[in-house]
Motif scaffolding. Structure first.
Motif, PDB file in Angstrom:
ATOM      1  N   SER A   1      31.402  39.401  35.336  1.00  9.60           N
ATOM      2  CA  SER A   1      30.859  38.267  36.067  1.00  9.60           C
ATOM      3  C   SER A   1      30.556  38.700  37.488  1.00  9.60           C
ATOM      4  N   ALA A   2      29.533  38.087  38.078  1.00  9.01           N
ATOM      5  CA  ALA A   2      29.174  38.459  39.441  1.00  9.01           C
ATOM      6  C   ALA A   2      30.280  38.048  40.398  1.00  9.01           C
ATOM      7  N   GLU A   3      31.017  37.005  40.069  1.00  2.00           N
ATOM      8  CA  GLU A   3      32.104  36.540  40.931  1.00  2.00           C
ATOM      9  C   GLU A   3      33.410  36.665  40.179  1.00  2.00           C
ATOM     10  N   ARG A   4      34.468  36.865  40.957  1.00  3.01           N
ATOM     11  CA  ARG A   4      35.779  37.020  40.332  1.00  3.01           C
ATOM     12  C   ARG A   4      36.286  35.709  39.740  1.00  3.01           C
ATOM     13  N   LYS A   5      36.028  34.611  40.448  1.00  2.00           N
ATOM     14  CA  LYS A   5      36.653  33.347  40.082  1.00  2.00           C
ATOM     15  C   LYS A   5      36.292  32.857  38.677  1.00  2.00           C
ATOM     16  N   PRO A   6      34.998  32.744  38.366  1.00  2.00           N
ATOM     17  CA  PRO A   6      34.676  32.254  37.003  1.00  2.00           C
ATOM     18  C   PRO A   6      35.246  33.151  35.914  1.00  2.00           C
ATOM     19  N   LEU A   7      35.297  34.446  36.176  1.00  2.00           N
ATOM     20  CA  LEU A   7      35.851  35.364  35.180  1.00  2.00           C
ATOM     21  C   LEU A   7      37.324  35.040  34.944  1.00  2.00           C
ATOM     22  N   HIS A   8      38.054  34.818  36.035  1.00  2.00           N
ATOM     23  CA  HIS A   8      39.480  34.564  35.876  1.00  2.00           C
ATOM     24  C   HIS A   8      39.757  33.202  35.240  1.00  2.00           C
ATOM     25  N   LEU A   9      38.916  32.233  35.554  1.00  3.33           N
ATOM     26  CA  LEU A   9      39.079  30.926  34.900  1.00  3.33           C
ATOM     27  C   LEU A   9      38.815  31.058  33.407  1.00  3.33           C
ATOM     28  N   ALA A  10      37.754  31.795  33.076  1.00  5.13           N
ATOM     29  CA  ALA A  10      37.434  31.981  31.659  1.00  5.13           C
ATOM     30  C   ALA A  10      38.564  32.721  30.947  1.00  5.13           C
TER      31      ALA A  10
END
Ligand code: ADP
Ligand code: ZN
Ligand code: ZN
Length: 734
Positions: free
Chosen positions: A697-706
């Protein structure tokens, strides 16, 4: 009723509710408790208390005992534990278990019983400096005690190499005495304001002085420094002088080094400089010794703690600085179970403790360089070698059409002969241990394979065996080809064992030292080799990456790299970065003293842009190119990545599980890209079929939420129980 929410040593990611004994008063988070778990009793950690639980009262079990009054980990370290478990999607109870010494997780008290204190008497303090000049051991003990007026425990005395005999002699002369402690308060930690150096500091060159000044004059508090200095530029001297400042302010220092870097030589360099306890956390410690070291660090009795990856979790009473040497090194990443990155955890810890951290390397990782460029890290550079040594000259040798003898071309052999004739040493770097990587049948082409992996076992000669370097299985080499019956079985390719044998024959009068995992397995053998190598006179060193890191070989003036092509065509996107780091690190071993060095790189790809740029413009330029490529391809450090691994004895279950997940992610998580599932680069290892799903993911946050959703799904999904799955955040090896 009071409910305790516990983290227990279990792979399950949720907490567990228990009943607390009545009237215990409020307990701080982080104390250890003993609790029944299944049919066992385990030691767990209190997360928080509450008045409610979703567990039916009848099923609620009771905590058996509360072990501590105070938490084992201070608030910053406790926060670090919570953060690390969350960030790496790992079960908190298991993470905590791995953060403390074995005896602490088995319930030993946090503090040692109070010990007697040794102190100088009034007469001892008044003694003139030459009063003990004829008893050097007593003199050394007297000097150390004089620097520590508040007294030292026997454990600390031992850590400072003060012998019992010396203490007794001082006692007999009425110069020192031993005080029995009456209360725990007397164990107040010493600090090192009177720290006298046991060894004078080198006078710094201009670049070093600028770096040290920046470090020591920066405002207190969190700051990440990148100390980028070519090999031999004197980074360690800068750390040492910076550390002296921190110790004088009464604070402690934590130094992390790569696995291969934690040698007695490294530790000795720190111990020789400072008159404060320097503790090394190495794998040779017994559980009891490890606990002692942990307590000394936690109670502030140790000045410096040096260790590998897991030492990042060592509690410090008064932390003042962290140093990560060779920050690019792969050994900082734990590759199984709790897959944290020691460097990244260290940076987070420095932030939570609000102290500075120095990342040092000649070849910083692209992650760290990107952070420096973005202004998040402050960069200090040492471009010159210290003490007047010159940088080595690098030459690519075109292998196309050349005749190779045991992997070396004529030009390389000639250069070796010349170097040895001058009485100097040659280092041959071959990152492949064993005799030959392949055994094959000359009649029909059959090759020995590993029964459990998609890999070829390596032929070893001493003792003779076929050994798979991936699963460890061993077998006797066959005498006849299993396919055609021919007895003409031959080793193919060259490993360190074969190369060292061949060179011993070719250069019959020259000692050949082989340094790899096989030749250094026995305790003390690594040190014995280092001592042999330090002898003056010509010698050949043949070694794997064990030789490429950290060590100084002042007599080596020629480095030969027989095979550099592997890393150019690696399936892993980090392959070129690793190759560049390795080539620069190995080259750095040459010509460290007044003698200039030469590096010969044998390659079939002399025009390869990576090699061209590396050798004409240096590591930084090459790293810029690689960073740019990562940017174009949307790969870390520009993007965030996680790897889902799944394996099972049959291929269908892991493939289906990851396919379902990929499908689900593509529908539900538009900000996360799922690549795969694809077979792991080694699709079968130790009998398991292995599949990968790469998430980006381009950003860390959405990846970690997913990922949090993925984990919840996997933990609930019955299909997932049939496979072994794991999550690797910021994977370092694909
Ligand atoms: P690095 O950690 O960057 O590889 P080191 O600190 O190990 O470099 O230094 C390399 C060598 O140079 C060592 O032998 C060290 O004693 C020497 N050295 C470092 N700084 C100086 C200096 N200011 N003057 C003289 N020699 C130095
Ligand atoms: Zn055959
Ligand atoms: Zn195998």
């Amino acid at each position: 009723m009071s409910i305790a929410h516990l983290a227990l040593p279990s792979p399950l990611r949720h907490g567990f509710d228990y009943r607390l004994p009545e009237g215990g008063g409020e307990l701080p988070a982080g104390v250890r408790v003993r609790a029944p778990f299944g049919r066992r009793e385990v030691i767990g950690w209190l997360l928080h208390e509450s008045a409610q639980t979703t567990v039916p009262v009848a099923k609620l079990r009771a905590v058996l005992a509360v072990l501590d009054e105070q938490p084992a980990l201070n608030p910053a370290l406790w926060q670090l534990a919570l953060w690390t478990a969350r960030y790496y999607q790992h079960a908190l109870g298991d993470a905590l278990t791995q953060m403390v010494p074995a005896l602490i997780r088995q319930g030993e008290p946090l503090r040692a019983a109070p010990e007697p204190l040794w102190q100088l008497t009034a007469r001892g303090i008044a003694l003139a400096a030459d009063g003990l000049s004829r008893a050097p051991k007593q003199l050394a003990a007297w000097q150390v005690l004089k620097a520590h007026e508040q007294g030292l425990t026997e454990t600390t005395c031992r850590a400072l190499a003060i012998t019992r005999d010396a203490l007794k002699a001082l006692n007999d002369k009425g110069l020192a005495h031993c005080l029995q402690p009456t209360t725990r308060d007397e164990m107040t930690a010493p600090s090192w304001p009177n720290l006298g150096l046991a060894q004078p500091e080198l006078s710094l060159n201009d670049e070093q002085a600028v770096a040290l000044q920046a470090l020591t004059q920066a405002p207190a508090g969190f700051c990440v420094w990148l100390l980028q200095g070519v090999t031999g530029s004197g980074k360690t001297e800068v750390y040492l002088q910076h550390i002296a400042h921190v110790l004088r302010s009464g604070r402690q220092v934590l130094v992390l080094v790569p696995e291969i870097g934690l040698t007695p030589q490294t530790v000795a360099r720190f111990q020789a400089r400072f008159r404060c306890p320097v503790l090394a956390l190495h794998s040779g410690l017994s559980d009891r010794e490890r606990l002692n070291a942990w307590r000394q660090a936690r109670e502030g009795r140790a000045g410096i703690v040096i260790g590998t990856r897991s030492a990042v979790f060592t509690p410090l009473a008064r932390p003042g600085l962290m140093v990560i040497d060779e920050e690019h090194d792969l050994s900082f990443k734990q590759q199984e179970g709790f897959r944290y990155h020691g460097r990244d955890v260290a940076v987070r810890r420095a932030q939570l403790e609000n102290i500075p951290i120095v990342l040092g390397s000649a070849t910083p990782s692209l992650e760290t360089l990107a952070n420096a460029q973005a202004g998040r890290y402050r960069r200090l550079e040492l471009k010159q070698r210290a003490g007047g040594a010159r940088a080595p000259r690098v030459r690519c040798v075109d292998l196309r059409g050349q005749v190779l003898l045991d992997g070396l071309c004529a030009a390389a052999r000639a250069a070796m002969t010349e170097t040895l004739a001058r009485g100097e040493q040659v280092l041959v770097f071959l990152n492949r241990r064993g005799f030959a990587p392949i055994m094959l049948c000359h009649a029909c082409g059959w090759q020995a394979g590993c029964a459990r992996c998609d890999a070829k076992p390596t032929l070893h000669r001493a003792p003779m065996r076929l050994q798979c370097h991936h699963c460890g299985s061993e077998s006797a080499p066959p005498r006849h080809c299993p396919d055609c019956g021919s007895s003409d079985l031959r080793p193919a390719g060259v490993g360190t064992e074969r190369l060292a044998d061949a060179l011993s024959q070719h250069f019959a009068d020259t000692p050949v030292h082989r340094v790899d995992r096989d030749s250094t397995r026995r305790k003390g053998s690594f040190d014995a080799l280092m001592t042999a190598i330090a002898q003056p006179g010509p010698a050949i060193l043949v070694g794997t990456q064990m030789l490429a890191k950290g060590h100084h070989f002042p007599n080596v003036t020629l480095v030969v790299i027989p095979d550099s092509d592997g890393g150019l065509f690696s399936a892993d996107f980090r392959g070129p970065e690793r190759l560049a780091q390795q080539l620069v690190q190995v080259s750095g071993r040459a010509g460290r003293a007044e003698k200039p060095g030469t590096v010969l790189v044998q390659t079939h790809q002399p025009e390869h842009p990576l090699l061209q740029q590396l050798f004409s413009q240096g590591y930084d330029a090459c790293a810029q190119t690689l960073l740019h490529e990562r940017q174009l391809m949307g790969l870390p450090p520009v993007a965030s990545m996680a790897l889902l691994r799944a394996e099972a004895p049959h291929t269908e279950a892991p493939l289906r599980l990851l396919s379902d997940l990929a499908h689900w992610l593509r529908e539900d998580e538009p900000l996360v890209q799922a690549w795969g599932p694809m077979p792991a680069p080694m699709a079968r290892k130790a009998g398991m079929h292995r599949w990968h799903l790469l998430l980006k993911s381009a950003e860390r946050k959405p990846l970690h939420l997913a990922l949090a959703r993925v984990v919840a799904w996997l933990e609930a999904e019955p299909e997932a129980r049939r496979v072994r799955w794991s999550i690797d955040i910021d994977p370092q090896e694909l």
